[in-house]
Design a protein around this motif. Structure first.
Motif, short mmCIF file in Angstrom:
data_model
loop_
_atom_site.label_atom_id
_atom_site.label_comp_id
_atom_site.label_asym_id
_atom_site.label_seq_id
_atom_site.Cartn_x
_atom_site.Cartn_y
_atom_site.Cartn_z
N TYR A 120 1.47 5.05 -2.62
CA TYR A 120 2.61 4.43 -2.72
C TYR A 120 3.81 5.27 -3.48
O TYR A 120 3.49 6.08 -4.28
CB TYR A 120 2.70 3.23 -3.83
CG TYR A 120 1.88 2.06 -3.19
CD1 TYR A 120 2.86 1.05 -2.72
CD2 TYR A 120 0.73 1.88 -2.93
CE1 TYR A 120 2.38 -0.21 -2.21
CE2 TYR A 120 0.21 0.84 -2.70
CZ TYR A 120 1.02 -0.55 -2.30
OH TYR A 120 0.53 -1.74 -1.67
N ARG A 121 5.09 5.49 -2.86
CA ARG A 121 6.16 6.05 -3.23
C ARG A 121 6.56 5.24 -4.55
O ARG A 121 6.52 4.04 -4.46
CB ARG A 121 7.12 6.46 -2.15
CG ARG A 121 7.02 7.44 -1.15
CD ARG A 121 6.60 8.73 -1.74
NE ARG A 121 5.99 9.57 -0.91
CZ ARG A 121 6.41 10.40 0.14
NH1 ARG A 121 7.51 10.22 0.07
NH2 ARG A 121 5.56 10.96 1.09
N ARG A 122 7.67 5.76 -5.38
CA ARG A 122 8.14 5.09 -6.60
C ARG A 122 8.70 3.70 -6.26
O ARG A 122 8.51 2.79 -6.89
CB ARG A 122 9.08 6.01 -7.06
CG ARG A 122 9.82 5.21 -8.40
CD ARG A 122 10.73 6.28 -9.19
NE ARG A 122 9.82 6.99 -10.07
CZ ARG A 122 10.05 8.41 -10.27
NH1 ARG A 122 11.13 8.97 -9.72
NH2 ARG A 122 9.29 9.00 -11.26
N THR A 123 9.48 3.52 -5.30
CA THR A 123 10.26 2.65 -4.96
C THR A 123 9.23 1.19 -4.39
O THR A 123 9.48 0.06 -4.89
CB THR A 123 11.56 2.78 -3.81
OG1 THR A 123 12.24 3.61 -4.00
CG2 THR A 123 12.28 1.56 -3.80
N ARG A 124 8.49 1.63 -3.46
CA ARG A 124 7.55 0.75 -2.90
C ARG A 124 6.81 0.18 -3.96
O ARG A 124 6.26 -0.94 -4.16
CB ARG A 124 6.73 1.37 -1.81
CG ARG A 124 7.56 1.03 -0.39
CD ARG A 124 6.50 0.89 0.85
NE ARG A 124 5.45 -0.15 0.46
CZ ARG A 124 4.31 0.22 1.24
NH1 ARG A 124 3.93 1.04 1.86
NH2 ARG A 124 3.38 -1.03 0.84
N ARG A 125 6.14 1.26 -4.66
CA ARG A 125 5.07 0.92 -5.83
C ARG A 125 5.89 -0.08 -6.85
O ARG A 125 5.28 -1.02 -7.25
CB ARG A 125 4.87 2.24 -6.54
CG ARG A 125 3.58 1.81 -7.61
CD ARG A 125 3.28 3.29 -8.25
NE ARG A 125 4.59 3.42 -9.32
CZ ARG A 125 4.60 4.64 -10.11
NH1 ARG A 125 3.98 5.63 -9.96
NH2 ARG A 125 5.67 4.58 -10.94
N LEU A 127 8.25 -2.32 -6.18
CA LEU A 127 8.38 -3.55 -5.69
C LEU A 127 7.30 -4.27 -5.16
O LEU A 127 7.05 -5.48 -5.33
CB LEU A 127 9.32 -3.41 -4.32
CG LEU A 127 10.82 -2.94 -4.51
CD1 LEU A 127 11.63 -2.89 -3.26
CD2 LEU A 127 11.31 -3.65 -5.40
N ASP A 128 6.25 -3.45 -4.60
CA ASP A 128 4.91 -4.17 -4.41
C ASP A 128 3.88 -4.07 -5.34
O ASP A 128 2.93 -5.01 -5.16
CB ASP A 128 4.38 -3.38 -3.30
CG ASP A 128 5.53 -3.29 -1.97
OD1 ASP A 128 6.16 -4.14 -1.92
OD2 ASP A 128 4.88 -2.93 -0.90
#
Lengths: 218, 228
Positions: A120-125, A127-128
């Protein structure tokens, strides 16, 4: 009481409508604004303490003072509902951005590390993984903000726009109990209903919470 | 932004009726009385519910119920019922401070490590010794945070006393509004906010002083400090 209601149902309904509008609009705006601010408090650790302190000070400004003072800053009319909306938005942001930051900080590092390890990259981590895990804490804060906003709106009646609060000032001026009691009952019912709706939303969006016991209570 | 009212030395004269010192004193008087009465009522109930685990429903729900009660409405209801005076204001403000104190006393007692309580019992402590020497000291951090939020709320809310003819810093807001004197309103808002911050700082110091160093982590070496 029934007599009063049947004679004045239009006044009461108009007050109720205004009350709902004045209390809930700031919640929506405040929620949307608090998420990024709270995140900044986690992303940049040095920002957390100033954030908590500023929020504390903002929250300690008496609502009456803010209602009266905002027109001077915003250039709005003293009787504009916008003053109430902005003031309550400030309280909502003060309360929620801290909760958002606390909620995100409380996410178990093992969880974030596993997410990172899974790619997971920072943004997706964020949000998800982090946001959903922090959601119970954030929604608990949202309940507090919603309920206290609903009871704060009535203070606006002292400056002429306060939803159900107008029933209080009216009863107070006429030395008449009915409108005050009706106003209090409707305000409490409204708060209870809004609280219940958030609890139901929380249940719907955090289905996993039902399978574990001993989670944080509000 | 007009700060002339705030910085007018005449308004800071100790003997000036309606000056800052007298208003602050009256304001703090309402706050102190409400907190005192609220604590006397809510603390034993909260501790008892937390200690016995009976009636926890009340402790959990009183927080939200209390928040949803509009203080202004309650105040005006009390004034209409009892007439003008200090009593209706104190009732309204006390109702405001009871829920946070009750809920935090309960939460503090519930958050205790049961092994510690068992150990205290095992060492032969009497029930009241367990309560006052172990449970209450350990619940203090949570309890104090509830007390501090109650204090913050009541400092800000005590301004409504002026709406029913009493004194306190709300006078600056209500009277300033009545004569369109925004400088006075601003002065009132600033003084209340500063008062709230100072009171919170003071209570933070009190908390530091009364909470055992073994609990707040100050007694532990740096490397072992809890991260929470």
């Amino acid at each position: 009481m029934i007599q009063y209601l049947s004679n004045n149902h239009e006044v009461v309904l108009a007050a109720l409508r205004q009350h709902i509008y004045l209390a809930l609009l700031p919640i929506l705006i405040g929620f949307v604004v608090s998420l990024p601010i709270g995140y900044l408090g986690v992303r940049f650790p040095w920002f957390y303490h100033p954030l908590v302190n500023v929020c504390g000070v903002l929250y300690s400004i008496p609502s009456l003072a803010l209602f009266v003072f905002l027109p001077v800053i915003l250039g709005t009319k003293i009787l504009a509902p916008a003053n109430i909306v902005v003031a309550l938005t400030i309280y909502t942001v003060a309360l929620l951005s801290r909760t958002v930051a606390d909620g995100l900080r409380a996410v178990d590092p093992i969880v974030t590390q596993s997410a990172t390890a899974m790619g997971y990259r920072r943004t997706r981590r964020l949000l998800d993984v982090e946001l959903p895990v922090a959601l119970p804490v954030i929604l608990a804060g949202l309940r507090v903000a919603t309920v206290s906003n609903i009871s704060l709106v009535s203070v606006g009646a002292l400056i002429g726009i306060g939803g159900l609060g107008q029933l209080f000032t009216r009863g107070f001026q006429l030395f008449y109990l009915e409108p005050i009691i009706i106003g209090i009952i409707l305000s409490v019912l409204l708060a209870g209903l809004a609280d219940l709706i958030i609890v139901l939303i929380q249940r719907a969006v955090t289905p996993w919470a039902r399978f574990q016991r001993g989670g944080g209570t509000a | 932004m007009n700060l002339s009212y705030l910085f007018d030395a005449a308004h800071w004269d100790l003997s000036a009726p309606g000056g800052f010192p007298q208003l602050i004193l009256a304001h703090l008087g309402y706050v102190a009385l409400a907190l005192l009465i609220g604590t006397v009522i809510a603390l034993p109930v909260g501790l008892w519910i937390g200690h016995t685990g009976r009636g926890s429903f009340i402790a959990i729900n009183s927080g939200n119920a209390g928040r949803s009660l509009p203080t202004l409405g309650l105040l005006m209801l009390m004034v209409t019922l009892l007439g003008l005076g200090l009593t209706p204001v104190l009732i309204a403000l006390t109702v405001l401070v009871i829920p946070p104190i009750l809920t935090s006393a309960y939460a503090g007692m519930r958050s205790l490590d049961h092994r510690v309580v068992d150990a205290a019992k095992g060492m032969g402590m009497r029930p009241w010794q367990v309560l006052f020497k172990v449970e209450v000291p350990m619940a203090l951090p949570v309890l104090m945070s509830g007390f501090r939020s109650a204090a913050l709320q009541v400092v800000a809310t005590a301004t409504v006393a002026a709406a029913v003819g009493l004194s306190g810093l709300g006078r600056l807001l209500i009277d300033g509004l009545a004569v369109n004197d925004y400088s006075r309103v601003l002065a009132g808002a600033i003084v209340v906010a500063v008062l709230a911050v100072l009171l919170d700082l003071l209570l933070a110091l009190v908390q530091r002083w009364i909470v055992s160093p073994g609990l707040s982590g100050r007694a532990q070496p740096r490397s072992r400090r809890a991260t929470t």
